[in-house]
Scaffold this motif. Structure first.
Motif, short mmCIF file in Angstrom:
data_model
loop_
_atom_site.label_atom_id
_atom_site.label_comp_id
_atom_site.label_asym_id
_atom_site.label_seq_id
_atom_site.Cartn_x
_atom_site.Cartn_y
_atom_site.Cartn_z
N ASN A 202 0.85 -1.19 0.00
CA ASN A 202 0.00 0.00 0.00
C ASN A 202 0.89 1.25 0.00
O ASN A 202 2.12 1.15 0.17
N PRO A 203 0.32 2.44 -0.21
CA PRO A 203 1.16 3.65 -0.29
C PRO A 203 2.03 3.89 0.93
O PRO A 203 3.18 4.32 0.80
N GLU A 204 1.50 3.61 2.14
CA GLU A 204 2.29 3.82 3.35
C GLU A 204 3.49 2.86 3.40
O GLU A 204 4.61 3.26 3.74
N GLU A 205 3.27 1.60 3.03
CA GLU A 205 4.36 0.62 3.00
C GLU A 205 5.39 0.97 1.94
O GLU A 205 6.59 0.79 2.16
N THR A 206 4.92 1.50 0.82
CA THR A 206 5.85 1.90 -0.24
C THR A 206 6.71 3.08 0.21
O THR A 206 7.90 3.14 -0.10
N GLU A 207 6.12 4.00 0.95
CA GLU A 207 6.91 5.12 1.46
C GLU A 207 7.97 4.63 2.44
O GLU A 207 9.13 5.07 2.39
N ASP A 208 7.59 3.69 3.31
CA ASP A 208 8.57 3.10 4.23
C ASP A 208 9.69 2.42 3.44
O ASP A 208 10.87 2.51 3.80
N LEU A 209 9.30 1.71 2.38
CA LEU A 209 10.29 1.02 1.55
C LEU A 209 11.31 1.98 0.99
O LEU A 209 12.51 1.67 0.95
N SER A 210 10.87 3.16 0.58
CA SER A 210 11.82 4.14 0.02
C SER A 210 12.85 4.55 1.07
O SER A 210 14.04 4.71 0.77
N PHE A 211 12.40 4.71 2.33
CA PHE A 211 13.34 5.03 3.41
C PHE A 211 14.35 3.91 3.60
O PHE A 211 15.54 4.15 3.77
N TRP A 212 13.85 2.67 3.59
CA TRP A 212 14.73 1.53 3.86
C TRP A 212 15.74 1.32 2.73
O TRP A 212 16.88 0.92 2.99
N ILE A 213 15.34 1.56 1.51
CA ILE A 213 16.30 1.44 0.40
C ILE A 213 17.42 2.45 0.59
O ILE A 213 18.61 2.13 0.40
N GLU A 214 17.07 3.67 0.96
CA GLU A 214 18.10 4.68 1.21
C GLU A 214 19.01 4.26 2.36
O GLU A 214 20.23 4.45 2.31
N ASP A 215 18.43 3.66 3.42
CA ASP A 215 19.22 3.21 4.55
C ASP A 215 20.16 2.07 4.16
O ASP A 215 21.30 2.00 4.63
N ILE A 216 19.68 1.17 3.31
CA ILE A 216 20.51 0.05 2.86
C ILE A 216 21.76 0.56 2.15
O ILE A 216 22.86 0.06 2.37
N VAL A 217 21.58 1.58 1.32
CA VAL A 217 22.73 2.16 0.62
C VAL A 217 23.64 2.92 1.57
O VAL A 217 24.85 2.73 1.59
N ALA A 218 23.04 3.79 2.39
CA ALA A 218 23.83 4.69 3.24
C ALA A 218 24.46 3.97 4.43
O ALA A 218 25.61 4.21 4.77
N ASP A 219 23.70 3.08 5.09
CA ASP A 219 24.17 2.45 6.33
C ASP A 219 24.98 1.19 6.08
O ASP A 219 25.92 0.89 6.81
N LEU A 220 24.60 0.41 5.06
CA LEU A 220 25.28 -0.86 4.80
C LEU A 220 26.27 -0.78 3.65
O LEU A 220 27.05 -1.71 3.45
N GLY A 221 26.22 0.31 2.89
CA GLY A 221 27.14 0.44 1.75
C GLY A 221 26.82 -0.50 0.61
O GLY A 221 27.70 -0.84 -0.19
N VAL A 222 25.55 -0.93 0.51
CA VAL A 222 25.14 -1.86 -0.53
C VAL A 222 24.62 -1.07 -1.73
O VAL A 222 23.82 -0.14 -1.58
N THR A 223 25.06 -1.44 -2.92
CA THR A 223 24.54 -0.86 -4.15
C THR A 223 23.25 -1.57 -4.52
O THR A 223 23.15 -2.80 -4.39
N VAL A 224 22.25 -0.82 -4.99
CA VAL A 224 20.93 -1.40 -5.27
C VAL A 224 20.58 -1.22 -6.75
O VAL A 224 20.71 -0.12 -7.29
N ALA A 225 20.15 -2.31 -7.36
CA ALA A 225 19.53 -2.27 -8.68
C ALA A 225 18.09 -2.73 -8.51
O ALA A 225 17.83 -3.73 -7.83
N MET A 226 17.15 -2.01 -9.11
CA MET A 226 15.73 -2.27 -8.83
C MET A 226 14.93 -2.28 -10.12
O MET A 226 15.06 -1.40 -10.97
#
Length: 271
Positions: A202-226
């Motif tokens: 749902n839209p709320e879960e998708t918004e949370d997902l956007s935060f987590w993707i940014e955290d994955i890159v910034a905090d874990l140093g993981v590159t993301v392809a989507m």
């Protein structure tokens, strides 16, 4: 639910994204039953960025992921990861090289808990022998504690604490999607492939997902392809976007460039 992003990563700040190429594909092609699913597609993914692939149904997006994962063999073209040729690397070695992925439909062990599913993701990093594991010798115990701590770190990052001891089959769909991402992160990848991560959210879960993707890159140093259909999500988190249609690349660039590109508009809107 998270109240906001842990970090703030600008999708247009090119100075925040290193120019080092982590993955590169050149001239990829594959066909099924005489139909060219992917035709002469070339692109690169830079370390530390979010690289998205968009396009109408049947554009070849997931096929590209299946080529990277080595589920399919390319009929033509090459792929390199960290400068090494992986075009013909067996699929079972891809995760050990540092590439993990999720799927459009969750592929989890339904009767196991969230924590157990995540610990399974660590299996490629196991350094002990079977006898040591069966006897639970000190080295096996230390390894188990290490894996559990890393799993707990991912649980904290993705806000999955309330689900950690629940079986997958009892979870809402949105939580299952996040657990699959969490398990992929337990492989400790350098490149994470997310195949339609917002599908069914749902839209709320998708918004949370956007935060987590940014955290994955910034905090874990993981590159993301989507691979994604949700253009709001793509525009929010992506540094660069490759648009595809009918198995070919239409354009690659920043989200605003892609949204205004005439070939992309023609593929989506028919004019």
């Amino acid at each position: 639910m998270k109240s906001g992003p842990m970090t703030s990563m600008s999708k247009t700040a090119s100075d925040a994204v290193t120019e080092d190429v982590l993955f590169e594909a050149s001239g990829l092609s594959v066909s099924f039953g005489g139909i060219k699913a992917v035709r002469d597609v070339s692109f690169s993914i830079r370390s530390g960025e979010v690289f998205s692939i968009i396009g109408p149904n049947g554009a070849g997006k997931t096929t590209v992921f299946n080529l990277i994962s080595r589920f399919y063999d390319a009929e033509a073209g090459t792929m390199a990861f960290e400068g090494a040729d992986i075009t013909n690397v067996p699929s079972h070695r891809i995760a050990a090289l540092g590439i993990a992925r999720t799927f459009q439909n969750t592929e989890l062990f339904e009767h196991e808990t969230v924590l157990t599913n995540m610990l399974i993701g660590h299996h490629i990093h196991r350094r002990t022998r079977l006898a040591s594991d069966l006897l639970f010798l000190p080295r096996a115990r230390r390894q188990e504690l290490e894996f559990r701590q890393k799993a707990e770190d991912v649980i904290d990052l993705l806000d999955l604490q309330r689900y950690r001891e629940q079986p997958i089959g009892s979870l809402p769909y949105g939580a299952r999607k996040m657990v699959e991402i969490a398990r992929a992160l337990c492989l400790e990848p350098k490149l994470l492939l997310l195949d339609e991560p917002s599908s069914g959210l749902n839209p709320e879960e998708t918004e949370d997902l956007s935060f987590w993707i940014e955290d994955i890159v910034a905090d874990l140093g993981v590159t993301v392809a989507m691979v994604a259909h949700d253009m709001n999500l793509v525009a929010t988190v992506s540094n660069r976007v490759m648009a595809m249609a009918d198995g070919v690349e239409l354009a690659t660039g920043e989200p605003t460039y892609i949204q205004q590109h005439p070939d992309v508009l023609r593929a989506y809107l028919g004019h």
